[in-house]
Write an enzyme that holds these catalytic residues in place. Structure first.
Site, PDB file in Angstrom:
ATOM      1  CG  ASP A 232      17.353  30.079  93.596  1.00  0.00           C
ATOM      2  OD1 ASP A 232      17.939  29.645  94.588  1.00  0.00           O
ATOM      3  OD2 ASP A 232      17.903  30.778  92.752  1.00  0.00           O
ATOM      4  CB  THR A 233      18.486  26.520  91.330  1.00  0.00           C
ATOM      5  OG1 THR A 233      19.047  27.388  92.318  1.00  0.00           O
ATOM      6  CG2 THR A 233      19.598  25.925  90.538  1.00  0.00           C
ATOM      7  CB  VAL A 234      16.320  25.356  86.204  1.00  0.00           C
ATOM      8  CG1 VAL A 234      15.262  26.457  86.233  1.00  0.00           C
ATOM      9  CG2 VAL A 234      17.542  25.835  85.424  1.00  0.00           C
ATOM     10  CB  VAL A 249      22.277  23.009  89.717  1.00  0.00           C
ATOM     11  CG1 VAL A 249      23.690  23.300  90.121  1.00  0.00           C
ATOM     12  CG2 VAL A 249      21.315  23.938  90.408  1.00  0.00           C
ATOM     13  CD  GLN A 264      21.361  26.531  94.998  1.00  0.00           C
ATOM     14  OE1 GLN A 264      21.280  27.745  95.071  1.00  0.00           O
ATOM     15  NE2 GLN A 264      20.603  25.828  94.198  1.00  0.00           N
TER      16      GLN A 264
END
Length: 419
Positions: A232-234, A249, A264
């Site tokens: 998912d997110t970095v 993010v 998110q």
């Protein structure tokens, strides 16, 4: 940790890998002796909490290494934390192996819609974009929203926006000089093949009757087929020479998500958090999260971690937050598998005495990462290090993803002489 000739004092925290809430833990402690130098900052990045295959470990680590180096270049040039953290995120977004910017997951319609946010611990300003398509580096738009808000009110006393989505966010970006990028340039062969494979699975599922057990079995057996889709997110967190913190993010979101879905990475208090020390907070804190966006939104994990880091023991505080505020959260009581990860740091100034009886003003940086997913790739570096350190953290053998957690980290002391 690796030592360089001009590295700051670095010490690893005891490693605690919890298989369950009451499971036994393993502790190790290592310390490196290094020279003190001028305090110029520290960066910690992550390339997603999810599943990182061994075959692609080198690429994930390389992306984290380059992100750290770019942030450190900014810090050495005198840039503030918010600019350094943006520089790190641009590198991670440009990597074709991460689910952010170029190479992001495609949604149900075959389009790329990204989320990103950034927070400045000094001003406490926040900028975010959601479901944004057609922009190569979403973090640039979030950063520009933050900087424009810092300028004050617009004409006729209007309040400047801090969060824009969809077409409005895209037009705002163009109006502020951020160039567009076509879908074909942001789509990679890997993300496109993953989309086609996932689409075939969905079409098959709609035609064939399956009971609950069969559905679960198929999901488990195919959970590692698309490594990038499982990520998912970095994100990145930074402390600069002045002790300011910032966090950012960025994410392409879940594979095959519904168009318009915002994860998110764009939500306040969920994707990132940064707050300088103040009258009520003895520590400056920065947090960036990753994982299942819906789980992170419903628990506001970034903000929860920041609050917890004001406790005396940062390591224990993060452990308890991940267990009590995330895995066992009442807001996720219906979830059997709670997936997420965080990177955090906190800093404070302290005076120390050197061997030469010289007064040293040290910046103590405690940094940690924790995840309930099978793995999480991180990288970190101080402005005094010769190179970045990278690591893929994994749950211990026998641990159940979504029900167990891993936590690791260290402490770095950056010192500068005081006349």
């Amino acid at each position: 940790m690796e030592k360089s000739t001009d590295a700051p004092d670095v010490q690893e925290f005891p490693t605690i890998r919890c298989v369950a809430a009451n499971a036994h833990s393993k502790e190790t402690r290592n310390s490196d002796e290094a020279k003190n130098g001028k305090a110029m900052g520290f960066v910690l990045v992550h390339a997603g909490a999810g599943y990182h295959s061994e075959s692609k470990a080198k690429e994930y680590k390389h992306a984290c290494k380059r992100a750290c180096q770019k942030a450190v270049e900014k810090l050495k040039s005198g840039a503030l934390a918010v600019d350094a953290v943006t520089a790190a995120l641009i590198v991670l977004e440009d990597s074709t192996f991460t689910n952010a910017g170029t190479g992001s997951n495609l949604n149900l319609s075959g389009d790329i819609e990204c989320d990103a946010s950034i927070m400045d611990g000094k001003s406490l300003h926040f900028g975010a974009i959601g479901a944004l398509g057609g922009i190569k580096n979403p973090v640039l738009v979030a950063n520009r929203l933050l900087s424009e808000a810092q300028k004050g009110k617009l004409s006729a006393g209007r309040i400047p926006p801090c969060f824009l989505v969809g077409r409005g966010a895209y037009q705002w970006a163009l109006d502020h000089g951020i160039p567009p990028c076509s879908l074909d340039k942001m789509t990679t062969k890997f993300s496109l093949s993953a989309y086609r494979r996932n689409k075939r699975k969905m079409e098959l599922a709609e035609k064939v009757e399956m009971d609950v057990i069969q559905t679960k079995r198929r999901r488990q057996s195919s959970s590692h087929e698309n490594d990038a889709g499982s990520l998912d997110t970095v994100g990145a967190i930074v402390v600069d020479n002045e002790g300011n913190v910032a966090a950012a993010v960025s994410s392409g979101g879940l594979a095959m998500k519904h168009p318009g879905r915002v994860g998110q990475a764009a939500h306040y208090g969920c994707g990132c958090w940064a707050e300088n020390a103040g009258n009520l907070n003895p520590y400056s804190t920065a947090v960036s999260t990753s994982g299942c966006g819906e789980h992170l939104v419903r628990t506001m994990l970034a903000r929860e971690c920041s609050i917890a880091l004001q406790s005396e023991d940062a390591h224990l505080a993060l452990l308890e937050t991940m267990q009590n505020k995330f895995i066992s959260s009442s807001f996720l009581a219906s979830e059997e598998c709670v997936l997420g990860g965080v990177i955090v740091l906190r800093t404070c100034r302290c005076a120390v005495q050197s061997e030469a009886s010289q007064n040293i003003q040290a910046l103590l940086v405690e940094f940690l990462w924790s995840h309930t997913t099978e793995s999480m790739c991180v990288g970190y570096m101080s402005a005094q290090d010769g190179k970045a350190k990278t690591h893929i953290s994994r749950l211990p053998p026998g641990a159940v993803a979504g029900q167990s957690l891993a936590i690791e980290g260290g402490v770095c002391r950056l010192g500068s002489s005081v006349n």
